[in-house]
Design an enzyme around this catalytic site. Sequence first.
Site, PDB file in Angstrom:
ATOM      1  N   SER A 175       0.818  -1.211   0.000  1.00  0.00           N
ATOM      2  CA  SER A 175       0.000   0.000   0.000  1.00  0.00           C
ATOM      3  C   SER A 175       0.847   1.253   0.000  1.00  0.00           C
ATOM      4  CB  SER A 175      -0.904   0.041   1.231  1.00  0.00           C
ATOM      5  OG  SER A 175      -1.745  -1.075   1.281  1.00  0.00           O
TER       6      SER A 175
HETATM    7  N1  SAH Z   1       0.506  -5.746   4.266  1.00  0.00           N
HETATM    8  C1  SAH Z   1       1.125  -6.040   3.003  1.00  0.00           C
HETATM    9  C2  SAH Z   1       0.170  -5.796   1.857  1.00  0.00           C
HETATM   10  C3  SAH Z   1       0.219  -6.902   0.869  1.00  0.00           C
HETATM   11  S1  SAH Z   1      -1.079  -6.949  -0.331  1.00  0.00           S
HETATM   12  C4  SAH Z   1       2.448  -5.305   2.830  1.00  0.00           C
HETATM   13  O1  SAH Z   1       2.802  -4.481   3.690  1.00  0.00           O
HETATM   14  O2  SAH Z   1       3.156  -5.570   1.868  1.00  0.00           O
HETATM   15  C5  SAH Z   1      -2.221  -8.067   0.387  1.00  0.00           C
HETATM   16  C6  SAH Z   1      -1.713  -9.458   0.672  1.00  0.00           C
HETATM   17  O3  SAH Z   1      -2.821 -10.220   1.163  1.00  0.00           O
HETATM   18  C7  SAH Z   1      -1.201 -10.217  -0.544  1.00  0.00           C
HETATM   19  O4  SAH Z   1       0.118 -10.613  -0.293  1.00  0.00           O
HETATM   20  C8  SAH Z   1      -2.139 -11.405  -0.658  1.00  0.00           C
HETATM   21  O5  SAH Z   1      -1.504 -12.597  -1.104  1.00  0.00           O
HETATM   22  C9  SAH Z   1      -2.629 -11.566   0.759  1.00  0.00           C
HETATM   23  N2  SAH Z   1      -3.872 -12.297   0.927  1.00  0.00           N
HETATM   24  C10 SAH Z   1      -4.999 -12.280   0.162  1.00  0.00           C
HETATM   25  N3  SAH Z   1      -5.937 -13.102   0.673  1.00  0.00           N
HETATM   26  C11 SAH Z   1      -5.397 -13.660   1.800  1.00  0.00           C
HETATM   27  C12 SAH Z   1      -5.855 -14.594   2.776  1.00  0.00           C
HETATM   28  N4  SAH Z   1      -7.085 -15.138   2.730  1.00  0.00           N
HETATM   29  N5  SAH Z   1      -5.037 -14.928   3.779  1.00  0.00           N
HETATM   30  C13 SAH Z   1      -3.793 -14.403   3.874  1.00  0.00           C
HETATM   31  N6  SAH Z   1      -3.300 -13.520   2.991  1.00  0.00           N
HETATM   32  C14 SAH Z   1      -4.081 -13.152   1.964  1.00  0.00           C
END
Ligand code: SAH
Length: 217
Positions: free
Chosen positions: A64
Amino acid sequence: MSMNDYATARARMVHEQLIPRGIKDKRVLEAMSVVPRHLFVEDALQSQAYGDFPLPIGEGQTISQPYIVALMTQALALRGEEKVLEIGTGCGYQAAVLAQLCHKVYTVERIKQLAIRARKTFDRLRYLNIVCRIDDGTLGWPQHAPYDAIIVTAGGPRIPDPLLEQLADPGRLVMPVGDRLSQQLVVLEKRDGECRQQVIEHVRFVSLIGDHGWREL
Ligand code: SAH
């Protein structure tokens, strides 16, 4: 860029992107001015790491924009003693910001490659209070519940029931809720057995995929 240049870029990010948009929590501003965001992205993107936009982190996912990380973190109102659950580890940057502000971070990621890379970054930067798990985070992480705060960093159709159950009372949860293309950033506060919700921003997150999220496309 040198270490000094990155420190300067971080200070500018705080003063030009976060403070003017209303991020007030001193501890959040301090955390964002120390966590080396550039070390969570691939080498070719490091010089852009402090820009006012999201960045790709591989596997079709994104980290983000700094303002959104700050806003979601501020919404949790952390004081230092909390146990926090994060769903969506991604590159690990949000977890590292949380780790500066609470006692322990439990973070769940469904994509193995991302979880492994994040773990390496945490080890390299000595984030000893972050615990990772590879799983469907819409089920939470029951073994360590209840959590004083829960943050979901992917957008889903509704707040997953297991997360509501695993949230402590009092406790706070922040999550993007909406359709697959755009969401509202919802802050839920649980207190005396009741939950109150508030929308604080309109956002676009990658999809939360799992039992209590969207189906994989
Ligand atoms: N907080 C992260 C944002 C990553 S984007 C950062 O600082 O980089 C969102 C992430 O959520 C992705 O890596 C995606 O694979 C993960 N995601 C999506 N659905 C999910 C689920 N059900 N359980 C765990 N992770 C999930």
